[in-house]
Design a protein around this motif. Structure first.
Motif: not given
Length: 148
Positions: A117-118, A130-132, A138-139
């Motif tokens: 989790t971030l 970048f994370y995608r 997305m939560s």
């Protein structure tokens, strides 16, 4: 040659410099060398809390990640809170972030963690993209804080 290694006390100054870069990007945080140094020392002195990883080329630190350990009752297992993830500004957009993140995901799988989790600043579009691109989703949860 790129290497990923656990950080030690000798790396605190380099990590504080990276955290200053990171906190300059985030509206919720302000760089504070002494607080960042104290936090890094707490993690290094208490490995049960997590670990600090460095991405290096030879002896030069290019990036860092702060992997904090917690337990998820929803998943029934250990999970990682990726508290800090940063690549030096002049080294971005060269594939280093993807290389580092893949190594983190591999480490998490090998050590039996169920989730990473971030949090990302809502206004930091490059980080969110970048994370995608790294498979993060997305939560439906919002981050809430109570500062003591």
């Amino acid at each position: 040659m790129l290497i990923i290694s656990k950080a030690g006390k000798e790396d605190i100054e380099q990590m504080c410099l990276l955290l200053q870069e990171l906190f300059d990007l985030e509206k919720d945080f302000t760089p504070d060398w002494e607080k960042q140094k104290k936090g890094l020392e707490l993690i290094l002195d208490n490995p049960q809390y997590g670990s600090l990883l460095l991405l290096k080329r030879d002896q030069e630190v290019l990036g860092m990640a702060n992997l904090l350990i917690t337990i998820s009752t929803a998943m029934g297992c250990k999970v990682i809170l990726l508290e800090d993830f940063i690549i030096k500004k002049e080294e971005r957009r060269k594939g280093l972030g993807s290389y580092f993140m893949e190594a983190i995901k591999d480490l998490a799988r090998k050590e039996g963690y169920g989730r990473i989790t971030l949090l990302a600043d809502k206004d930091n579009r490059p980080a969110r993209e970048f994370y995608r691109s790294q498979g993060f989703q997305m939560s439906n949860m919002d981050c809430w804080r109570y500062i003591l």
